[in-house]
Each structure stands twice: as C-alpha cells, then as structure tokens.
Design a protein around this motif. Structure first.
Motif, short mmCIF file in Angstrom:
data_model
loop_
_atom_site.label_atom_id
_atom_site.label_comp_id
_atom_site.label_asym_id
_atom_site.label_seq_id
_atom_site.Cartn_x
_atom_site.Cartn_y
_atom_site.Cartn_z
N VAL A 35 30.92 50.73 29.32
CA VAL A 35 31.26 49.33 29.55
C VAL A 35 30.72 49.02 31.24
N ALA A 78 37.91 44.81 30.61
CA ALA A 78 37.78 46.08 29.65
C ALA A 78 38.67 47.02 30.66
N LEU A 125 29.84 51.89 25.42
CA LEU A 125 29.86 50.35 24.98
C LEU A 125 29.89 50.16 23.47
N TYR A 181 33.57 50.61 22.39
CA TYR A 181 34.22 49.64 22.86
C TYR A 181 34.28 48.54 21.95
#
Lengths: 160, 703
Positions: A61, A13, A20, A23
C-alpha cells in the motif's frame, strides 16, 4: 499513514507495509481482485493505479501512496444489466469470454489499461499486454475476440 | 487411504457416500450420480410471484452448468431464460449428488431437471384446465402464464396456480413427455452465460472470497516433502507476534491427520508467524524422483484388467507382413486451477457450516459428519463459485482443516492454499507408460493390435478410460494395469483417456505412415462406428484436409496431424497445423468436431472444446511435474509452463450428431485427441516421431 484513492474514495491505510492485494480483498472487501500465484506471473490480481495495470500481489500500500486505484468493482459501479457495464466488461460478456471466470477481472483490468494508452492495438500488442496473464480454462480464443471487440467499440466512440 | 482420498472411489464404488434411504432405489436407476427419487419440490419450485427456482447438487467450476440447467428448465416451462434461477452445490438446499465429475451434469442432472420441469408444466396445465373448465388441449403456455385460447383469451400466471394440489405433483417413474428438439426455442440456441455479469464485475463469490465477521486467518504448517512426519514443534515466538490469536497443534492419531496452524486476525500476520514456527520433520526415506517413474511403473504393474480381446494377437502378428512396436510415456502433470483451494468454517450452536469450492459437497459433508460424529443434518457444505477444478477439487482436505481450527478457536476460520501448497499438497494426473504392438497386411490393413498400458495409482479406472481401440482388427487385446505412484494421483480432465489416446492415435499414425496411407483415409477404413465418421468428416471438411496435399512429408517445419477420440459417450476429431522453429512447436490452427448427442448449449459446447484444446496444449508441449525425493520443484508458474495467450491457435469447432440422442459430456473431449494430433503434425513437419510428453522437451531443434 499512506493515503490513497480506491474507486474514487479517499482512504487512509493503517499500515504502509500491507500487501495491496490483501488490503483490497480483506480490509476493503473488494474481492473481485484475485489471488492466484502470489508472484506476479498470472495477472489475476491486476488493478489499475493511475490508469496503469499493476500486479497488486507484488505491491505494498505504501508503495502506491497518493495513487488512484481502480479495481474491477470500480469500472461500472452499480451496473445492473450488461448495457450499464464498462465497454471492456461488455465485450467479455458478449463474446462469452469466460469459463470459471476467476482470471477474468485481471484480464479486464489489463485490457482497460491497454486500450487507454493504445485504443487501436494490433494483435501483437494485445498478446504482449496479456502475455503475463493465465486463463487455465483456456478461453484465450474468446478473450482475444473480446479485446478486439472492445477496441472496435473504442474506435466507434472516438470517431466523430 | 484417508477419508479425503476416498474421493477417488467414486467411479469404482458407486455406493460410496450414498445416503441409506436412497440406496435401494439407487441401484435400479439409470442415474448413476444423483437421487432421482427426490420429490419434484426438491428439484424445482414455483413461487407465488411465478419465479422458478431449480436446485441441483452439481457445482459450477467453469463448465457452464448453471446456464445449461437454466436453459433446460426454461425450455420445458416455456419461460425466458432470465425467469429461472438455479441454486447449486449447497447441501442444505439441493438434492443429494455424488459429485461434479465424469461429465454427469448435463447427461444426468440436466435430464432430471427437464423431467422435473416437464412434470411441473403438466401439473400447471391440469390445474389451469380445472380453473378454466377447459380441456388442456385448449390451453397453452406463454411467458410464465397458462393461456386459455379463443377470443376472450384469459390467462393465469404460474404463481397463481401454485397450490397444495400442485405441490403434490410427482415426477413419474417412467417416461416423462419432454419437449421435442423440433420445438426448442431456448434449448440448443446460441445463448451466453446466465452468470456472466457477476464474472466480469467481480461480484461472483468464490471460496477464497467468503469473508465472515470475526474471521480468523490460518497459516497451516505443512510437511516439506511427501510423507514427512512432525517430530517437534515450537511456536513460542510465533504466538507472541502481533495479531496472532492462537496456535493449534493437534498431533496425528487414529482417523485424525496432523493439524498444526497459526491463527491470526489478518492473512499476513498468520503467514509471518508461521514463518517463525520451529518445526522439525522426519522425512520419509526413499522418496522417488521423476526419473524413477518409468521403472516404478514397470516393476509394480498389477491388477491387470482385460479391456477387449478377440482372435490371437501373437498369431496375428506372425501373419502380418509388417509389424510395429513402440512405447509411449506421459509424465505427471499438475492440475493447476487458477484458484488455489480455500475453505471457511463456522460453528453455531453445534452446527457446522463450511464453504469449500469442492466438486463433491455431499461427500465432504459425510467426511465432516463422520469426523465430528455429527448427524449429517448438522453439517452444511456450500460450494460457492469455483475457480477451476478440472476434476482435482473432488479432494478437499481444507474443509476439515478449517472446521477443526474453527472449533478450536471458537471463531470462524479461513484456510487458503498458496500456489505452492496447491501444487505440492494436491493430486496429479497419473504418469503412464503404454506399449503397443501392431501388425498390418500387404494392403496396410490392421491385422493385430496389442495394447498394454500401466497407469500410476491404485485406481485402475483412471487408466482404463479410453483404452479400447475402435479400429477393426481380427486379432486384438487391450489390457490396463495399475501401479505404485510416487506422487498422489487424482482426477484430471478425461482421466486416463487423454493419455491412452496419445498413445493409440500416435501409433495408428505411425502405421499409416509406414504403409504410405493418408492418416485420415486409414482411419476411415478401420473405424466401424458411424459416429466416428461423422466427427472425422466434419473436422476434415473444416480443415480442408486433402490427401494429395504436397506439404505432407516435406519436412519443412510445417506439418499437419489428425486424431480422433471418444470419452464419456461423446465423439471427437481434430486436425491441426503446426510450425516447428528451433525447439518451439507453434500450433497454428485447430479444426475440431464433436458429437455429444443433443447439444443443450451449443456455445457452451464450443467454449468447452476450445478450452480443452488450449489446456491440452500444455500437457502436449510443455507441462511436466519435476520432483526429486518427494518434493515438487516446479510448483509455480515460473517453471511449470501452462499455455498463455500467445500460444493460442485459430480454433474452429463444429457440432455434429443427432439431437434426438440424449446429451453426453462435452467438457472432456477437447483434451482427448490434442496431444496425438500435435505429435502427428510434428512428425509430418520434422520427421521426428516423439513418443514422450511433453513434446517440446524431446524435440531436436529444427531449422
């Protein structure tokens, strides 16, 4: 740059501070995981990280770097008919446990997490595991039946 | 009111948004919300491969209409369910439609699709008769083929029969011969959803999931309180932040609402930049708070409509041996669908496409075409899957916002509400105040019934629904008024019917209790319409209600309640068991019955009943919008408590009624009687008669 596995694929990432849920949805296109409240109160964004249910809207993340993420798309990739589905997904289909369906991926993921650690949950354990989920259409009657059906299936599978 | 708010006109003004070419025929048809004169090919196509596709302007937001429509088409064409594909809510592909609300999908469009499919069936039979040189009486349909009977059984697939002659087939104006209920194989059978797979695998695409190449994410700067006006905007710092592509500021003007937004490459970049935009707002003074609402309703009541009248209520009250007067109140509640609204817009060669999870794609198309001064053919609105709407998503200002921003940026733009925005910037179920005066004779028989309701909002029709009493009384009068509304109001499952039923069904319970009558028996004595008796008998049978049950009146924290109702032409009855401990009401068991004429998809009907009951428990026990000076204080799920899984009672639902009667709505019935049934059970359990929702807030702790 944090690395993680998502549905079996090793990824790097670009930004560890990235939310998250954003993402997964916008960077990876895994839109089966849903935004609904943004504050960890409704469960629509639930994914599994290393087998445990987690609210992706409340996580970055970076915070799960090195982890193994499973989203709803990763439960039975390529399934073309109900027979190919994960037993929990199958149970939701068989019980007709959905209306608009927006909350269902979250319920399914938490149920998978629950049955992994407790294959024979009591009604109380099921309610506890799903207490932080909301289905505004009110399909709880069917969701409870689906979880119980999936748990019975887990029984059958684990029986000798 | 803005164009977006005009969505509320749909019930009162049926000409709203109807294309000119349809207007003449529209008035003469019984189909109040679609365009039945569209040719067969617009409703149904048969491909050369035999695949059948049906098209409808309704949208799927949880009611299961896609499944119901597929069943109706499959039934008429003698096809397995899987052979029918249903396309919904895309203005480019489907016949015009007023919108998905008021339980019109199965009642009107489902019937129209059956008529289309039955027409297609006859056309295919006629063509096959020519090809085989046999009378149609010697042909039958099986699994997508027309089969010529006899020993040398020959057959032709539907796809092989499709020809220019087939395409000329027209849906007759009058009766079309539909399959009789006795011959149903697919219709009325227990079947799951046709779109279940997509919903459990995450493949279903909702409005929030429409991601286009080159998409920009918008963060819109919104007023901090209702009616606040922007006086200054400085986005200098925001514009410099990483990922920010552009800041748009289009001030309000005639026919043009304010639009200020940051556009960025990612959602988080847009939100971070919006956080540092310096906006100064002038708040509108005198914005009310929630405690002002009952006074506002009383002071501003107007446009009073007489709903029913017979005899003379005042004289009836005088002649009564016992009278009762009580006032009931329901606060604003939030619609709170799981999916906050989102819209994505794209301009290509002067043509606009907007993906928006609205219940009114054609209405939104008209609004967009009018705003941008485009012919409607240049605008396409696609309603993808919708994560709950319950009436509220008829109003969809995000479609225009996304379209304006995409035009400014010359790139596709996505606008998505946060949970807080979804609550603060949408509409609410109106607050309402209902006063009832009643009188009975020495036998407890109703002599006088005076019902006065005031529902917040301009649209009297919201409050009108479900206000008429079904109980026999020589003297009765029902009036409904509109009133000012401090919060914007809109549609929500059953509109005012749920609130009117809370008041009426609570009040008749009070009458029965005062008369020492069993509330089921009292209702039976006063209900004249036999369909009410059908649902009441079935709910009572499932519940095993017995008039002699000793629990009644024991005040031990356990109680039972009953209520009946009517909405959109369907009938409903509920019996509930509750347990009250401390300040918590636990609903343990609900037995329900519904009569909606022909139940096209019985499992879908039961699912809707269960859902309506569960959702209704929220407004019954815990939900109320807190607001002060025009600001909603509980926009999130932390302080706006909706039912959760541990609030789930045992629910059993029976379907009764005559399948020869045409289908009426099923989605709005569960919520209609639930508040009264629970309030009546709470009274039975505790002796507390609570006349204000949500009940738990008013409950004095027990035990």
């Amino acid at each position: 740059m944090p690395t993680l596995r998502v549905n079996g694929e090793q990824l790097e990432a670009a930004d560890g501070a990235r939310n998250l849920l954003s993402y997964l949805r916008f960077d990876l296109g895994l839109t089966g995981t849903k935004y609904a409240c943004g504050e960890g109160l409704c469960g629509a964004c639930t994914v599994l990280v290393d087998g445990q249910a987690l609210r992706s809207c409340m996580t970055s993340v970076g915070a799960i770097a090195g982890g193994e993420v499973t989203t709803i798309e990763g439960l039975a990739p390529g399934a073309r008919s109900p027979g190919d589905l994960h037993p929990v997904q199958q149970a939701f289909v068989e019980e007709g446990a959905m209306q608009c369906g927006y909350c269902i991926p979250g319920f399914v993921m938490s149920t998978v997490g629950l049955l992994a650690r407790e294959p024979h949950p009591t009604r109380g354990q099921v309610q506890e595991a799903l207490a932080e989920h909301i289905c505004r259409c009110g399909t709880y009657v069917r969701i409870l039946r689906a979880v119980e059906r999936a748990a019975e299936g887990a029984d059958a599978v684990s029986a000798p | 009111m803005s164009a977006a708010g005009a969505g509320l006109d749909v019930y009162g003004d049926v000409t709203f948004g109807i294309p000119d070419r349809l207007r003449a025929s529209y008035r003469t048809t019984t189909y109040f919300n679609t365009a039945p004169d569209e040719p067969l090919q617009r409703w149904l196509t048969v491909g050369a491969d035999g695949r059948v596709r049906a098209f409808a302007g309704k949208v799927e937001y949880g009611q299961g209409v896609r499944s119901g429509f597929a069943m109706e088409v499959a039934a008429e064409l003698r096809l397995p369910l899987e052979a029918v594909e249903v396309t919904l809510g895309d203005t480019e592909l489907v016949p015009w439609d007023l919108g998905t609300f008021g339980s019109g999908s199965t009642a009107y469009v489902g019937l129209q699709l059956r008529r289309a499919a039955a027409t297609a069936r006859q056309a295919l039979l006629d063509l096959a008769a020519d090809r085989f040189d046999l009378p149609t009486s010697e042909l039958h349909l099986a699994d997508g083929r027309v089969v010529a009977g006899g020993d040398d059984a020959r057959s032709l697939g539907y796809g092989e029969l499709v020809s220019d002659a087939y395409r000329r087939a027209e849906i007759p104006e009058g009766e079309v011969e539909l399959t009789a209920p006795g011959e149903f194989t697919v219709l009325g059978a227990e079947r799951g959803r046709v779109d279940a797979m997509e919903r459990v695998t995450g493949a279903a695409v909702y409005s929030r999931d429409v991601l286009l190449p080159g998409l920009l994410h918008a963060a819109v700067i919104r007023p901090p309180s209702l009616g606040a006006e922007l006086t200054a905007l400085d986005a200098g710092v925001a514009a410099q932040l990483p990922g920010v592509v552009r800041v748009v500021h289009e001030p309000a003007g005639p026919g043009r609402p304010l639009l200020a937004a940051v556009l960025a490459e990612s959602d988080e970049q847009a939100l971070r930049a919006a956080d540092v935009v310096q906006a100064r707002w002038e708040e509108r003074p005198g914005q009310p708070s929630r405690w002002d609402v009952p006074g506002i309703l009383l002071d501003s009541a107007r446009d009073t409509m007489l709903m029913q009248e017979s005899g003379d209520v005042e004289a009836g009250l005088e002649a009564s041996v016992r009278t009762l007067e009580a006032t009931y109140y329901a606060p604003y509640i939030s619609i709170a669908p799981m999916e906050p609204r989102a819209a994505t817009a794209r301009w290509e060669d002067g043509r606009l496409t907007v993906w928006a999870g609205t219940q009114r794609p054609f209405g939104i198309r008209s609004e967009l075409a009018s705003y941008f001064e485009l012919p409607e053919a240049q605008v396409r609105v696609i309603a993808p899957e919708i994560g709950g709407g319950f009436g509220g998503k008829s109003i969809y200002p995000l479609a225009l916002e996304a379209a304006r921003l995409a035009r400014a940026a010359e790139r596709p733009v996505r606008v998505a509400f946060s949970r807080t925005e979804e609550t603060q910037h949408s509409t609410f179920r109106p607050a309402a105040l209902v006063s009832i005066r009643s009188g009975v004779d020495a036998e407890g028989r109703l002599v006088a019934w005076g019902y006065e309701a005031i529902h917040a909002g301009e649209r009297a029709l919201i409050g009108r629904r479900g206000s008429e009493s079904p109980y026999a009384a020589p003297h009765q009068r029902t009036v409904v008024s509109s009133a000012d509304s401090p919060l914007p109001v809109g549609s929500y499952r059953s509109l005012g019917a749920a609130v009117n039923h809370f008041a009426r069904e609570s009040h008749v319970d009070e009458i029965a209790a005062a008369a020492g009558a069993d509330p089921v028996e009292w209702r039976r004595r006063h209900l004249e319409d036999r369909r009410y008796h059908g649902v009441l008998d079935e709910a009572v049978r499932r519940f095993r209600w017995s008039p002699a049950a000793p629990a009644s009146g024991a005040r031990d924290g356990r109680g039972r309640g009953v209520a009946v109702g009517i909405d959109v032409g369907s009938y409903v009855a509920l019996c509930v068991d509750v347990e009250v401990r401390g300040q918590e009401v636990r609903v343990e068991r609900v037995s329900a019955a519904i009569d909606c004429g022909l139940a096209v998809n019985p499992d879908g009907v039961i699912n809707q009943m269960e859902g309506g009951i569960l959702q209704g428990l929220g407004g019954t026990l815990t939900e109320a919008v807190e607001f002060e000076r025009g600001v909603v204080l509980n926009p999130g799920f932390a302080r706006y408590r909706v039912p959760r899984i541990h609030n789930t009672p045992r629910v059993d639902v029976g379907i009764v009624g005559d399948p020869q009667l045409r289908s009426t709505g099923a989605g709005e019935l569960g919520i209609v009687p639930i508040a009264a049934a629970v309030a009546n059970a709470v009274y039975d359990a505790t002796g507390q008669r609570i006349r204000e929702l949500p009940l738990q807030r008013q409950l004095e702790a027990v035990g």
